[in-house]
Design a protein around this motif. Structure first.
Motif, short mmCIF file in Angstrom:
data_model
loop_
_atom_site.label_atom_id
_atom_site.label_comp_id
_atom_site.label_asym_id
_atom_site.label_seq_id
_atom_site.Cartn_x
_atom_site.Cartn_y
_atom_site.Cartn_z
N LYS A 1 11.81 34.13 -6.77
CA LYS A 1 12.86 35.12 -7.06
C LYS A 1 13.64 35.46 -5.81
O LYS A 1 14.85 35.67 -5.85
CB LYS A 1 12.24 36.36 -7.67
CG LYS A 1 11.88 36.15 -9.13
CD LYS A 1 11.56 37.44 -9.82
CE LYS A 1 11.32 37.17 -11.30
NZ LYS A 1 11.04 38.38 -12.06
N SER B 1 18.12 39.44 -8.83
CA SER B 1 17.12 40.49 -8.67
C SER B 1 15.77 39.89 -8.31
O SER B 1 15.45 38.77 -8.68
CB SER B 1 16.98 41.30 -9.95
OG SER B 1 16.45 40.50 -10.96
N ARG C 1 13.41 43.58 -3.26
CA ARG C 1 14.83 43.76 -3.55
C ARG C 1 15.56 44.29 -2.33
O ARG C 1 16.63 43.82 -1.99
CB ARG C 1 14.97 44.71 -4.74
CG ARG C 1 16.27 44.54 -5.46
CD ARG C 1 16.24 45.25 -6.78
NE ARG C 1 15.42 44.56 -7.76
CZ ARG C 1 14.70 45.18 -8.69
NH1 ARG C 1 14.65 46.48 -8.75
NH2 ARG C 1 14.00 44.48 -9.55
N GLN D 1 0.74 47.97 -14.29
CA GLN D 1 1.93 48.46 -13.57
C GLN D 1 2.13 47.65 -12.28
O GLN D 1 3.25 47.30 -11.91
CB GLN D 1 1.78 49.94 -13.22
CG GLN D 1 1.84 50.86 -14.43
CD GLN D 1 1.49 52.30 -14.04
OE1 GLN D 1 1.55 52.69 -12.89
NE2 GLN D 1 1.12 53.09 -15.03
N ILE E 1 3.49 44.23 -13.12
CA ILE E 1 4.93 44.30 -13.45
C ILE E 1 5.74 44.42 -12.17
O ILE E 1 6.75 43.74 -11.99
CB ILE E 1 5.18 45.50 -14.41
CG1 ILE E 1 4.64 45.16 -15.80
CG2 ILE E 1 6.67 45.85 -14.47
CD1 ILE E 1 4.56 46.35 -16.74
N GLY F 1 7.97 41.34 -10.73
CA GLY F 1 9.36 41.65 -11.06
C GLY F 1 9.65 41.57 -12.54
O GLY F 1 10.74 41.19 -12.96
N LEU F 2 8.66 41.95 -13.38
CA LEU F 2 8.84 41.89 -14.84
C LEU F 2 9.61 43.12 -15.30
O LEU F 2 9.76 44.10 -14.57
CB LEU F 2 7.48 41.85 -15.54
CG LEU F 2 6.52 40.72 -15.13
CD1 LEU F 2 5.17 40.88 -15.82
CD2 LEU F 2 7.14 39.36 -15.45
N GLU F 3 10.10 43.06 -16.54
CA GLU F 3 10.77 44.22 -17.11
C GLU F 3 9.74 45.35 -17.23
O GLU F 3 8.57 45.09 -17.53
CB GLU F 3 11.32 43.88 -18.51
CG GLU F 3 12.43 42.85 -18.49
CD GLU F 3 13.65 43.31 -17.70
OE1 GLU F 3 13.97 44.51 -17.76
OE2 GLU F 3 14.25 42.48 -16.99
N PRO F 4 10.17 46.60 -17.02
CA PRO F 4 9.20 47.71 -17.01
C PRO F 4 8.38 47.83 -18.29
O PRO F 4 7.23 48.26 -18.27
CB PRO F 4 10.08 48.95 -16.82
CG PRO F 4 11.34 48.45 -16.22
CD PRO F 4 11.54 47.05 -16.70
N GLU F 5 8.99 47.43 -19.44
CA GLU F 5 8.26 47.57 -20.71
C GLU F 5 7.42 46.33 -21.03
O GLU F 5 6.78 46.26 -22.08
CB GLU F 5 9.23 47.89 -21.86
CG GLU F 5 10.24 46.80 -22.16
CD GLU F 5 11.48 46.85 -21.27
OE1 GLU F 5 12.43 46.11 -21.56
OE2 GLU F 5 11.50 47.60 -20.26
N ALA F 6 7.42 45.35 -20.14
CA ALA F 6 6.67 44.11 -20.40
C ALA F 6 5.17 44.38 -20.46
O ALA F 6 4.68 45.34 -19.86
CB ALA F 6 6.96 43.10 -19.29
#
Lengths: 145, 165
Positions: A21, A132, A138, B71, B74, B78-83
């Motif tokens: 990433k 991102s 980041r 958490q 995630i 770098g996953l989506e927060p709701e993943a």
């Protein structure tokens, strides 16, 4: 001009994801491998411009993979950045003596990998906003290198 | 056995290793705590363990709740927060954090001319886990908090006079 190909060899999917990433905002292609044996196979097939090689891995560790790379007349020309959890200066010297171009510990700021990649293969940022990355990286990436 | 770092302060080493790893890999601030870990009895915990062999013979364990482990996963990937991360991804991340912390810690115990190696990480999951060490092994436990989430670092080492305070 050929897009640089970077081979990431690490048994940790998370670490590969982080580095991939982080490099995502730069003009390069990424190949991934989960151990040294798969990394060697990928290196032979893909002829990458840079290899980022973890040291501690199952099946074949980074030191063994580095030795195999150095024993190959073609592959030995590819710069190798060793990536490791260990922060031991003696090991750093040992890796360089074995042919590693550079050595980065995982507790160093990840932007160092970018800096080294830019220095070694002239990595160029893609136009537009940088892709991102994981939250920890980041800030480093958008800080601009 | 001679250790290059005189009078090593294990608490300082472990505080530095664990806090640095969470800061560097996750941008998460951890605070050492003397109040001990408060895990809910019915909550699953995830523990990453890495062995160190060479200048010191030890195991470093990092333990968090499964909720916090998700958490962390995630954040690190770098996953989506709701993943909802897979158990494999959670194992990978907690194991890698333990590995990096052990790597940093290992450098504190290096002995010149003597190789010091890390094992591959192992993951243990469960409720109300109790670890018992064999005779001759010392256990040191350190608690940190990120908000209300405890992070426990346990260091089991074979006792060598002058190495472990």
């Amino acid at each position: 001009m050929k897009t640089p190909l970077i081979l990431l060899v690490d048994d940790s999917k998370a670490t590969r994801a982080i580095v991939a990433k982080m490099l995502g905002g730069y003009d390069c292609e990424i190949l991934e491998a989960a151990n040294g044996a798969l990394g060697l196979e990928a290196a032979r097939q893909g002829q990458p411009d840079l290899i980022v090689l973890d040291m501690t891995m199952p099946v074949m560790n980074g030191v063994e993979a580095l030795r195999e790379l150095q024993a190959d007349e073609v592959l030995r020309k590819i710069p190798v950045i060793m990536l490791t959890a260990n922060s031991n200066p003696e090991e750093m010297d040992q890796m360089k003596a074995l042919g590693a171009t550079d050595y980065i510990t995982k507790t160093q700021k990840p932007r160092i990998i970018l800096e080294r990649a830019i220095a070694l293969i002239g990595l160029q940022a893609k136009p537009g906003p940088v892709a991102s990355a994981a939250p920890a990286f980041r800030a480093d990436v958008t800080a601009g290198i | 056995m001679k250790i290059t770092t005189p009078e090593p302060d294990l608490k300082l080493f472990i505080d530095d290793a664990v806090i640095t790893v969470f800061d560097t890999m996750l941008a998460m601030e951890l605070f050492p705590s003397d109040r001990g870990a408060r895990f809910k009895p019915d909550e699953t915990q995830v523990m990453g363990m890495v062995g160190v062999a060479g200048g010191v013979t030890a195991v470093l364990c990092l333990r968090v709740t499964r909720t916090f482990a998700c958490q962390i996963t995630i954040a690190m990937m770098g996953l989506e927060p709701e993943a909802v991360p897979s158990e494999g991804d959670v194992n990978d991340v907690i194991g890698e954090l333990a590995n990096i912390a052990a790597g940093k810690l290992k450098s504190c115990f290096r002995t010149p001319g003597r190789q010091c190696n890390l094992s591959l990480p192992t993951i243990v999951r469960g409720h109300s886990m109790d670890m018992e060490s064999m005779s001759g092994t010392e256990r040191h436990s350190f608690t940190f908090y990120h908000g209300d989430e405890p992070v426990v670092a346990e260091f089991y080492s074979l006792h060598h006079k002058g190495i472990v305070p």
